[in-house]
Design an enzyme around this catalytic site. Structure first.
Site, PDB file in Angstrom:
ATOM      1  N   HIS A  29      30.818  42.220  45.552  1.00 16.42           N
ATOM      2  CA  HIS A  29      31.392  41.658  44.233  1.00 16.42           C
ATOM      3  C   HIS A  29      30.759  40.631  43.809  1.00 16.42           C
ATOM      4  O   HIS A  29      31.129  39.297  44.604  1.00 16.42           O
ATOM      5  CB  HIS A  29      32.723  41.569  44.180  1.00 16.42           C
ATOM      6  N   ASP A  31      30.433  37.365  41.631  1.00 16.42           N
ATOM      7  CA  ASP A  31      30.747  36.743  40.526  1.00 16.42           C
ATOM      8  C   ASP A  31      29.864  35.687  40.162  1.00 16.42           C
ATOM      9  O   ASP A  31      29.150  34.704  40.793  1.00 16.42           O
ATOM     10  CB  ASP A  31      31.959  35.878  40.892  1.00 16.42           C
ATOM     11  N   HIS A  62      30.051  40.756  38.220  1.00 14.77           N
ATOM     12  CA  HIS A  62      31.164  40.333  37.217  1.00 14.77           C
ATOM     13  C   HIS A  62      30.553  39.246  36.652  1.00 14.77           C
ATOM     14  O   HIS A  62      30.482  38.129  37.165  1.00 14.77           O
ATOM     15  CB  HIS A  62      32.170  39.730  37.847  1.00 14.77           C
ATOM     16  N   GLY A 140      38.031  31.372  42.756  1.00 13.50           N
ATOM     17  CA  GLY A 140      38.569  32.031  43.942  1.00 13.50           C
ATOM     18  C   GLY A 140      39.648  31.396  44.324  1.00 13.50           C
ATOM     19  O   GLY A 140      40.160  30.097  43.911  1.00 13.50           O
ATOM     20  N   GLY A 141      40.784  31.880  45.182  1.00 15.71           N
ATOM     21  CA  GLY A 141      41.770  31.143  45.822  1.00 15.71           C
ATOM     22  C   GLY A 141      43.024  30.754  44.717  1.00 15.71           C
ATOM     23  O   GLY A 141      43.878  30.235  45.201  1.00 15.71           O
ATOM     24  N   ASP A 169      41.064  42.327  39.958  1.00 17.89           N
ATOM     25  CA  ASP A 169      40.332  41.105  40.563  1.00 17.89           C
ATOM     26  C   ASP A 169      40.926  39.619  40.605  1.00 17.89           C
ATOM     27  O   ASP A 169      41.207  39.324  39.370  1.00 17.89           O
ATOM     28  CB  ASP A 169      39.081  40.946  39.700  1.00 17.89           C
TER      29      ASP A 169
HETATM   30  C1  DX5 Z   1      37.765  34.925  39.686  1.00 18.47           C
HETATM   31  C2  DX5 Z   1      36.654  36.128  40.225  1.00 18.47           C
HETATM   32  C3  DX5 Z   1      37.112  36.791  41.530  1.00 18.47           C
HETATM   33  C4  DX5 Z   1      37.535  35.658  42.607  1.00 18.47           C
HETATM   34  C5  DX5 Z   1      38.339  36.661  43.726  1.00 18.47           C
HETATM   35  O1  DX5 Z   1      36.951  34.024  38.693  1.00 18.47           O
HETATM   36  O2  DX5 Z   1      36.209  36.864  39.198  1.00 18.47           O
HETATM   37  O3  DX5 Z   1      36.341  37.638  41.681  1.00 18.47           O
HETATM   38  O4  DX5 Z   1      36.500  35.133  43.207  1.00 18.47           O
HETATM   39  O5  DX5 Z   1      38.592  35.449  44.470  1.00 18.47           O
HETATM   40  P1  DX5 Z   1      40.183  35.583  45.209  1.00 18.47           P
HETATM   41  O6  DX5 Z   1      40.239  36.863  45.751  1.00 18.47           O
HETATM   42  O7  DX5 Z   1      40.146  34.419  46.118  1.00 18.47           O
HETATM   43  O8  DX5 Z   1      41.080  35.282  43.930  1.00 18.47           O
HETATM   44 ZN    ZN Z   2      35.148  38.666  39.695  1.00 18.97          ZN
END
Ligand code: DX5
Ligand code: ZN
Length: 213
Positions: A29, A31, A62, A140-141, A169
């Site tokens: 994926h 980002d 994404h 993330g996180g 997601d």
């Molecule tokens: C959020 C992103 C996600 C994210 C997921 O902006 O689109 O793809 O990186 O990361 P986790 O699993 O850490 O929430």
């Molecule tokens: Zn994403």
């Protein structure tokens, strides 16, 4: 349920992509943040080759980027399964959809936690995936926003009529997977939960085998 692994939280994207290559993840994926649609900026068109040239699994892209159309030609060069964009990042969503499709790539629309599900209506016949963000875009996180699942349940009543896949997601981990396991979800995206682990396959297996609590 398939698992797409995001490298967004990692401090070394290339190393992380190599570990995802060697894992049981179904997709990488990707980002991509432009610093405009979201505050984070994590790529330039010129840096994509270095990043994506190392990928050996199908890419699930994404775009958290304004004007998504300007990235499609470059992305089409890689082994891309889907390009997912945000409706409010473009004035011409239909044109973006048509262009991605014309490249033989699947099209996804991403909804932020606060986005109305009815914004999808004009595009249902043209798209392949809907990505429901269960965190705010750009990092993330973050904690999983459970209330998004009401929207997902509503969407899942019609998704089979249009043959659209449901993606979740953000904030997916060993605990929150239990909220998703019986919800007719096709793909879950996980970043930090998988990439903070030493053994990616163990973490991916936890998601694939997630149990109902
Ligand atoms: C959020 C992103 C996600 C994210 C997921 O902006 O689109 O793809 O990186 O990361 P986790 O699993 O850490 O929430
Ligand atoms: Zn994403």
């Amino acid at each position: 349920m398939k698992v797409a692994v995001s490298f967004l939280s990692s401090d070394n994207y290339i190393k992380c992509i190599k570990k995802i290559n060697d894992s049981n993840a179904d997709y990488i994926h990707v980002d991509l943040c432009d610093g405009k649609y979201v505050k984070t900026k994590n790529f330039t068109l010129g840096s994509l080759d270095k990043l994506l040239g190392t990928a050996q699994k199908k890419l699930h892209i994404h775009l958290m980027c304004n004007d998504p159309l300007k990235y499609v030609d470059k992305l089409a060069f890689y082994d891309v399964s889907t390009i997912i964009f945000h409706l409010d990042a473009t004035k011409k969503p239909s044109q973006v959809i048509d262009y991605i499709s014309s490249m033989g790539i699947k099209v996804g629309i991403a909804l932020n936690p606060s986005d109305d599900i009815n914004t999808l209506t004009p595009y249902l016949k043209q798209i392949d995936e809907v990505l429901f963000l269960t965190v705010n875009p750009g990092a993330g996180g973050q904690p999983f926003q459970e209330e998004v699942l009401d929207k997902v349940a509503k969407f899942n009543e019609i998704k089979h009529d249009y043959q659209i896949q449901t993606i979740i997601d953000g904030g997916v981990n060993a605990n929150t997977i239990s909220l998703l396991i019986d919800k007719d979800i096709d793909i879950v995206v996980s970043g930090s939960f998988v990439t903070n682990g030493e053994d990616y396959n163990e973490r991916i297996a936890t998601l694939k085998n997630g149990v109902l609590l």
